[in-house]
Motif scaffolding. Sequence first.
Motif, mmCIF file in Angstrom:
data_model
loop_
_atom_site.group_PDB
_atom_site.id
_atom_site.type_symbol
_atom_site.label_atom_id
_atom_site.label_comp_id
_atom_site.label_asym_id
_atom_site.label_seq_id
_atom_site.Cartn_x
_atom_site.Cartn_y
_atom_site.Cartn_z
ATOM 1 N N MET A 92 0.756 -1.321 0.128
ATOM 2 C CA MET A 92 0.000 0.347 0.223
ATOM 3 C C MET A 92 0.863 1.553 -0.070
ATOM 4 O O MET A 92 2.226 1.186 0.531
ATOM 5 N N ASP A 93 0.214 2.223 0.011
ATOM 6 C CA ASP A 93 1.106 3.767 0.017
ATOM 7 C C ASP A 93 1.025 4.197 0.747
ATOM 8 O O ASP A 93 0.634 4.166 2.167
ATOM 9 N N GLY A 94 2.480 4.773 1.321
ATOM 10 C CA GLY A 94 2.604 5.071 2.901
ATOM 11 C C GLY A 94 1.786 6.505 3.214
ATOM 12 O O GLY A 94 1.768 6.615 4.918
ATOM 13 N N ASP A 95 0.849 7.426 2.125
ATOM 14 C CA ASP A 95 0.474 8.620 2.498
ATOM 15 C C ASP A 95 -1.667 7.593 3.052
ATOM 16 O O ASP A 95 -1.517 8.999 3.594
ATOM 17 N N LEU A 96 -1.076 6.134 3.444
ATOM 18 C CA LEU A 96 -2.578 5.907 3.758
ATOM 19 C C LEU A 96 -3.694 6.597 2.523
ATOM 20 O O LEU A 96 -4.510 6.642 3.127
ATOM 21 N N GLN A 97 -2.918 6.384 1.617
ATOM 22 C CA GLN A 97 -4.074 6.996 0.185
ATOM 23 C C GLN A 97 -4.918 5.657 0.293
ATOM 24 O O GLN A 97 -5.906 5.880 -0.223
ATOM 25 N N HIS A 98 -4.667 4.699 0.846
ATOM 26 C CA HIS A 98 -5.001 3.509 0.436
ATOM 27 C C HIS A 98 -5.431 2.743 2.180
ATOM 28 O O HIS A 98 -4.321 2.781 2.380
ATOM 29 N N ASP A 197 -7.980 11.378 1.503
ATOM 30 C CA ASP A 197 -7.209 12.629 1.200
ATOM 31 C C ASP A 197 -5.747 12.155 1.645
ATOM 32 O O ASP A 197 -5.658 11.491 2.456
ATOM 33 N N ARG A 198 -4.838 12.419 0.968
ATOM 34 C CA ARG A 198 -3.179 12.814 1.877
ATOM 35 C C ARG A 198 -3.097 13.553 3.114
ATOM 36 O O ARG A 198 -4.087 14.526 3.040
ATOM 37 N N GLN A 199 -2.824 13.569 4.131
ATOM 38 C CA GLN A 199 -2.670 13.592 5.097
ATOM 39 C C GLN A 199 -1.602 15.083 5.943
ATOM 40 O O GLN A 199 -1.610 16.139 5.942
HETATM 41 MG MG MG Z 1 -0.416 9.229 -2.785
#
Ligand code: MG
Length: 324
Positions: A92-98, A197-199
């Motif tokens: 998964m993406d590290g930015d928690l968008q998943h 959304d990206r945090q």
């Molecule tokens: Mg992203």
Amino acid sequence: MDLTILMPFYNEDKQIDITVSTLLPILEQLDIEADMLLVDDGSSDRTWDAIAKASAAYPNQVRGLKLSRNFGKEAAICAGLDVVDSHAVILMDGDLQHPPKHIPEMVQLWRSGYDVVEGIKSDRGNESALSRINAGIFYGLFRKVAGYDLSNASDFKLLDRAVIEKWRSLKEYQTFFRGLSAWLGFKRCTFSFEVADRQTGQSRWRLSALVRLSVNAITAFSSVPLHIITLIGALFFLGSFLLIIQTLFNYFSGNANDGFTTVILVVLVVGACIMVSLGLLGIYVGKIFEEVKGRPRYIISDDTNIAITRGRDLLNTTTKKEDQ
Ligand code: MG
Ligand code: UDP
């Protein structure tokens, strides 16, 4: 380990703590052993320090891998998949968008016998109109030339160990993970998720990197562009017959000076087509060149809680032993 959550990070120092603290309770609730592997894709900020800190705080749950420079998300994924030895990996993406809340559901599906559990985007989140159009053009082209419809596919996936082992046997230098994992096959199922959304920070993709990835993906999966060159050549061949007849007719009827406009147009169109065709050939030749060199897809320069040790570290441990 039963399950590893693999996440690439590029210049996300503020995100690491958020990601780790969001995932820890979710992993704890699973009734299997699970950990995280955070890959630092050669960040220039303090991402690696943050990963090292989290690894020290949670030595059993957090592992880290550092690439020697920014190799790109695809390479970071490859590096992670090459070092894990769990029964399954969730990418998964590290930015928690998943959204990590889907992890238990993915594990459930894996346990019920699926080898690949794929996340399908139910909507594309807050993506800009331009990036939607770009994605539309790319996936449309990809479907036409490569035959896979990946329009809502994502890199949010669970892969069983069997799939990962096959993935490792693919020797391609330039990878397109989404396409290759579709190509691998196996027993697959999907679930849908909303892109969050990206945090912190913003998308790390630059347009040039996306164009490169798109060209890479299409040329890796299809030689249709090469056949298009042949098709254009054939069309010009037919067209040239008509022009030959017209030119000869003009010559014999004494009107040979006519047709200068036609000549200019033909030269321009043919010239442009030849240039584009050479360019296309160039792209494929370039790819062969890249593959033939046989360079590694990434270089690992550091790690935490994984047994990839460097000379200096070895020296430290042997000196420590001698001290004792
Ligand atoms: Mg992203
Ligand atoms: N990423 C990476 N290397 C790169 C670019 C991005 O490892 O060269 C990581 C990034 O840190 C993030 C994930 O890949 O965790 C997805 O990237 P991003 O959020 O920028 O892409 P988007 O969500 O806009 O597709």
